[in-house]
Design an enzyme around this catalytic site. Structure first.
Site, short mmCIF file in Angstrom:
data_model
loop_
_atom_site.label_atom_id
_atom_site.label_comp_id
_atom_site.label_asym_id
_atom_site.label_seq_id
_atom_site.Cartn_x
_atom_site.Cartn_y
_atom_site.Cartn_z
N ALA B 330 -16.20 -4.01 -24.77
CA ALA B 330 -15.61 -4.61 -23.58
C ALA B 330 -15.10 -3.52 -22.63
O ALA B 330 -15.70 -2.44 -22.55
CB ALA B 330 -14.52 -5.60 -23.96
N SER B 331 -13.99 -3.75 -21.99
CA SER B 331 -13.56 -2.85 -20.92
C SER B 331 -13.06 -1.50 -21.41
O SER B 331 -12.80 -0.62 -20.60
CB SER B 331 -12.43 -3.52 -20.12
OG SER B 331 -12.87 -4.79 -19.68
N THR B 332 -12.91 -1.34 -22.75
CA THR B 332 -12.37 -0.07 -23.24
C THR B 332 -13.27 1.10 -22.90
O THR B 332 -12.83 2.25 -22.91
CB THR B 332 -12.18 -0.11 -24.76
OG1 THR B 332 -13.40 -0.56 -25.35
CG2 THR B 332 -11.04 -1.03 -25.15
N ILE B 333 -14.57 0.83 -22.61
CA ILE B 333 -15.45 1.97 -22.32
C ILE B 333 -15.56 2.22 -20.81
O ILE B 333 -16.32 3.07 -20.38
CB ILE B 333 -16.85 1.79 -22.93
CG1 ILE B 333 -17.34 0.35 -22.80
CG2 ILE B 333 -16.87 2.19 -24.38
CD1 ILE B 333 -17.71 -0.05 -21.44
N LYS B 334 -14.78 1.46 -20.02
CA LYS B 334 -14.86 1.68 -18.56
C LYS B 334 -14.52 3.11 -18.16
O LYS B 334 -15.18 3.67 -17.27
CB LYS B 334 -13.98 0.68 -17.83
CG LYS B 334 -14.67 -0.69 -17.71
CD LYS B 334 -13.78 -1.74 -17.08
CE LYS B 334 -14.52 -3.07 -17.00
NZ LYS B 334 -13.62 -4.18 -16.68
#
Lengths: 371, 667
Positions: B330-334
């Protein structure tokens, strides 16, 4: 000098009166003492067993002493009746005998078990010596054939029990008489050829399966290392690991840890070799040689053909024990139930052997009186 | 008498000569035979002496293998995590017992052993060697040991035997990382034989089956010792001739901190999820916990099939090590996607896009919605992270394309093993054109790139990979392979040199070197700082997604939230209204590191199917608890003021002694 000579004469006369042959006695005592030590070691240092063995030694010495008192020519008179009784007993054994260890050897007398084949070890040489000594030496071929037949009857009866070891000893005791009586070399050669022809017949018709197995095992003991080859392999390991000096008395691992079977009876030589090494073996063989030489000397010195032949036969039969036992234990010969004379644990054969030595001593000491 | 007549005409001297000749011949024969016998004995005793000596010894001497003690395992602070505990069994030597039946009966009464077990005992006693000890009762309780010891004099031939068994005092707290040992089975034996190790394992009963116990099996095991004994023909031991003591296995000191593990367990209680904490300075794993867990001690004694079934069929799947299991990131790799954008010069930190609340690919009707219905308005890089703006990353990933994303993410270790020292690691999936062709034999669709842009679609990462990727990020490209082993300790006893006569213990400690891979080099080094700044803002700026969880923390943390939709790990479950509903809930993710300058700890948290809210409300507080425990009372503030958001930047807890605090914090 004279006084010494006189003393010797006097000393000799004391033993003479007791009918004891000193050199023979020394040799015998050597073996008996050694036997006691090795039996103690082989029996796992079991004092009870050693005491039992010592008691038997005592009985055997008494028997020897007793027999030595009998003038040897008396045997000549009783040869034929004794032989007839002996053969009858052997037949009786085959018909009604007591079975033990897969063989029929004993007659139950009620108070003790009696083994007629043992007494035949003495009767057969007496009988053959009696028969052969009636005629001029060298013996004629016809007499040899008769003598040989007389030997063959008990031999076959005992082989039928089956007791290969004893029948072998009895056959050789008779054959030695015939040989010493001067059988011609031509005849001996012919017999040798005939014997080798007899071997297949023996194999096919006379030998029992367990005896055949022993021979096969002898030819290749490693084939069946845990089965019938086990005895020979463990025995050779015991002897071989003794080395020059041996592992020391009571230190033989093969015997003390019970890898060696039959270690206090037939395989006692392996125990001895393991603990005393080649040095011990050499001394033991020399003692046996000395006894044989003394026995033969007594035979040569004997005054009658009968006593000569009897003494010679008894001596050489004694040596057959040595040869067959050591030969089998060290893997030269197949396993045949023959004890190491005067060393192995076991009463019957020792008493017979000592009775034989008693006869030898009688022959050695009675001649003056007879002459 | 006719014989008398013949005797008279007999030539006595001729006969005597003949006899003497024959006697002499037989004597020669006797001597020859004696020489043959002597020669044969000579062959045996002298020529073949060594052969028979060897065979005699192999008859009587037996080497009994003695198992080495397994190495112990400690946490980074020396707390014992795996020990060898004596367990007691009642043994009997049948031949030393006069009346076996009566003895067993009375001992069974004493120790309260049920009747059916007694009959089994009698059966097992038949046809066994009578002088060898037999196990009557395994695993005696302490009370039974005490009871028997007091009454031992009544039972000659019975005795208590102590053996060492592995024991994990923290039980389920360490199972997923430490693993466990269990009985060597047929498959293990074959493997040991293939590796030529079966001799060294001759006396060993257990072998590492999972985790570190398995990975470091060789180091922990040690070297076998031997007792040389003399036996008789029945195999009975007569005496000991020689003793070569075994060399115990090396002790392991881990990078794990058991207190962090405890906090992790507490923080995850009642939830399914995983926590991984790494020290980015050396790659040492500080915490690695998967919830729910299970008690590894159950396996050491051989787990009952009932218990095993229970573990297997449990809805929460405790056997799965979630720290190395794939989750949609999810957004943790943004932050990493933003970095890729900077590197590929698709974006700049200042460049803004307009987010109306949805994103449309050019020429396609379908609208992809942002999580904020009305949109974030104008969004630059930092704001895209602070607010976790999806539209910004739809746009970015569209501009990058899947291949550029995949290549960069692979550098950060996604889709690949991190190389941690346990075997259970999962690669997870870094999707790419090639991957999809190989996996599904299908082309890549542009729309899938957009999903990848917000860490969804096929993309899965393990919490360990996520922590490691963050570790690479905070290290500005330096890759330090994560590991659990800190040092090995070899204990040797020397011959007594001192006057006390006590052997001296010598400990040889070998620190594990840091394992590095070739670093990631960017076109401009400042890109690292830009992204890390964005993560800092995400936690420190009031109103940012990570702010609430870290409000009031005394160390200077940075991080990124994430919420993955309908991540259903369990694939083979039957339809059930309640559980299905639960399974369709979002996964909460969070990654964080602290202190912002000179980071000491990176934490990745994954929680499955949270009730409501996303990573910020569910996962970030868990990371906060870990960090609170890690930093304790330390107060760390950044020297450098934040360039963009001075006015809303964090909360300063100290206004003086700043430098001193930082330096002490770095100790």
């Amino acid at each position: 000098m004279r006084s010494i000579g006189h003393d010797q004469q006097k000393q000799r006369s004391i033993w003479y009166r007791l009918n004891i042959d000193i050199p023979l006695l020394v040799g015998i005592l050597c073996l008996l003492t050694l036997g006691l030590c090795v039996v103690y070691s082989a029996g796992g240092q079991n004092a009870d067993m050693a005491i039992r063995h010592a008691k038997r030694i005592g009985i055997a010495l008494f028997v020897m002493f007793f027999v030595a008192q009998i003038p040897p020519l008396i045997y000549r008179k009783w040869a034929v009746p004794a032989f007839v009784v002996g053969i009858s007993l052997l037949v009786a054994v085959l018909l009604f005998g007591h079975v033990g260890k897969g063989a029929q050897r004993w007659i139950d007398l009620g108070f003790t078990m009696f083994q007629p084949s043992e007494i035949m070890k003495l009767i057969v040489p007496i009988m053959i010596a009696w028969y052969v000594s009636q005629f001029n030496l060298p013996t004629k071929i016809i007499h040899i054939i008769v003598a040989f037949t007389l030997v063959l009857i008990p031999t076959l009866l005992i082989a039928k029990q089956p007791d290969l070891g004893t029948s072998l000893l009895i056959a050789s005791s008779g054959i030695f008489v015939i040989f010493l009586a001067g059988a011609s070399w031509k005849l001996i050669g012919t017999c040798g050829v005939l014997a080798s022809g007899f071997a297949p017949i023996l194999w096919l018709f006379l030998m029992k399966d367990y005896q055949k197995q022993r021979v096969l095992t002898f030819l290749n003991p490693e084939q069946d290392p845990l089965g019938s080859g086990y005895h020979i392999i463990q025995s050779k390991i015991a002897i071989g690991s003794g080395g020059l000096q041996g592992k020391g008395w009571l230190q033989g691992t093969q015997s003390q840890l019970e890898f060696l079977p039959e270690r206090h009876t037939d395989f006692i030589f392996a125990v001895f070799s393991e603990e005393f090494g080649l040095i011990g073996v050499t001394l033991l063989l020399l003692v046996y040689l000395a006894i044989v030489m003394r026995g033969l000397w007594i035979a040569i010195s004997a005054e009658h053909a009968f006593t000569k032949l009897l003494a010679g036969s008894l001596t050489l039969t004694f040596f057959v024990y040595v040869f067959v036992n050591i030969g089998m234990v060290s893997g030269l010969l197949p396993v045949v139930g023959v004890p190491l004379p005067l060393v192995s644990y076991g009463g019957t054969s020792m008493v017979t052997l000592m009775a034989g030595f008693g006869i030898l001593m009688a022959i050695s000491t009675h001649r003056r009186f007879i002459a | 008498m006719p014989s008398a007549k013949r005797v008279v005409i007999r030539n006595h001297s001729a006969e005597a000569n003949l006899f003497a000749r024959r006697a002499f011949i037989t004597l020669l024969g006797v001597i020859v035979i004696l020489l043959v016998l002597f020669n044969n004995i000579y062959e045996l005793e002298i020529s073949s002496y060594e052969k028979y000596q060897t065979r005699s010894n192999s008859n009587r001497i037996k080497l009994l293998p003695v198992a080495p003690n397994r190495g112990l395992i400690y946490d980074r602070n020396g707390v014992l995590l795996a020990e060898n505990k004596p367990i007691y069994s009642l043994e009997v030597i049948p031949e030393q017992v006069e009346d076996l039946e009566a003895a067993i009966k009375s001992v069974s009464e004493l120790l309260e052993i049920p009747q059916e077990k007694q009959t089994k005992l009698f059966e097992s006693l038949r046809s066994k060697r009578r002088f060898k000890p037999l196990e009557l009762i395994s695993r005696l309780s302490d009370q039974q040991v005490a009871l028997f010891s007091v009454n031992q004099h009544k039972f000659p031939g019975l005795f208590i035997d102590a053996r060492l068994k592995r024991y994990y005092p923290f039980a389920d707290l360490t199972t997923h990382s430490l693993g466990y040992v269990a009985r060597i089975n047929r498959r293990d034996e074959i493997k040991l034989e293939e590796q030529g190790k079966e001799e060294n394992y001759a006396a060993t009963r257990n072998i590492g089956k999972l985790g570190l116990e398995r990975f470091y099996q060789d180091i922990l095991h040690g070297t076998i010792g031997h007792q040389e004994v003399e036996i008789n023909n029945q195999g009975r031991i007569i005496r000991t001739l020689n003793f070569t003591p075994p060399v115990p296995g090396k002790d392991l000191t881990l990078t794990l901190d058991i207190e962090l593990q405890m906090i992790a367990k507490r923080a995850l209680s009642g939830k399914r999820g995983a926590i991984v904490a790494i020290d980015p300075r050396d790659g040492g794993v500080l915490a690695m916990y998967s919830n729910p867990s299970y008690n590894g001690n159950l396996f050491v004694h051989g787990i009952s099939s009932k218990n095993y079934k229970k573990l297997l069929s449990s809805h929460d799947r405790p056997l799965v090590n979630r720290t190395v299991q794939g989750y949609p990131p999810a957004s943790t790799i943004k932050p990493l996607l933003a970095l890729t954008g900077l590197e590929e010069e698709v974006i700049t930190p200042e460049k803004e896009i307009y987010d109306p609340g949805f994103y449309q690919l050019p020429g396609i009707e379908t609208k992809r919605r942002d999580w904020k219905k009305w949109g974030h308005g104008k969004v630059n890089l930092s704001k895209s992270l602070e607010q976790s703006c999806n539209v910004y990353y739809y746009d970015l990933s569209y501009k990058l394309g899947i291949t550029k994303i995949a290549r960069m993410m692979e550098k950060f270790g996604f889709g690949e093993y991190t190389g941690i020292d346990i075997y259970e690691e999962n690669r997870a999936i870094m999707p790419s054109v090639e991957w999809k062709r190989a996996r599904y034999n299908q082309p890549w669709y542009g729309g899938e790139t957009l999903s990848v842009g917000i860490g969804q679609s096929f993309w899965t990462v393990t919490p360990l990979q996520l922590a490691q990727a963050m570790s690479i990020l905070v290290n500005q490209g330096q890759i330090k392979v994560p590991h659990l082993l800190k040092a090995t300790t070899e204990v040797t006893l020397t011959e007594a040199e001192n006057s006390d006569g006590i052997p001296q213990r010598i400990e040889t400690v070998i620190e594990m070197p840091i394992d590095e891979k070739p670093p990631i080099v960017l076109k401009k080094d400042k890109y690292w700082g830009i992204v890390l700044d964005g993560m800092h803002n995400t936690v420190q700026k009031v109103g940012a997604t990570g702010y609430p969880a870290f409000k009031g923390s005394k160390y200077d943390a940075a991080g990124k939230t994430g919420s993955a939709q309908t991540a259903n790990i369990a694939q083979d479950e039957k339809y059930d209204a309640e559980t299905t509903q639960e399974n369709q809930r979002d996964n909460a993710m969070f990654v964080a590191f602290a202190p912002y300058e000179k980071p000491e700890i990176v934490v990745a948290v994954a929680i499955e199917n949270v009730a409501k809210g996303g990573g910020g409300t569910n996962a970030a507080p868990v990371a906060r608890q870990i960090m609170d425990q890690y930093f304790g009372n330390r107060v760390i503030v950044s020297k450098k003021k934040h360039p963009h958001h001075n006015e809303t930047y964090g909360e300063q807890y100290l206004d003086s002694n700043t430098n001193k605090k930082i330096s002490s914090g770095n100790n």
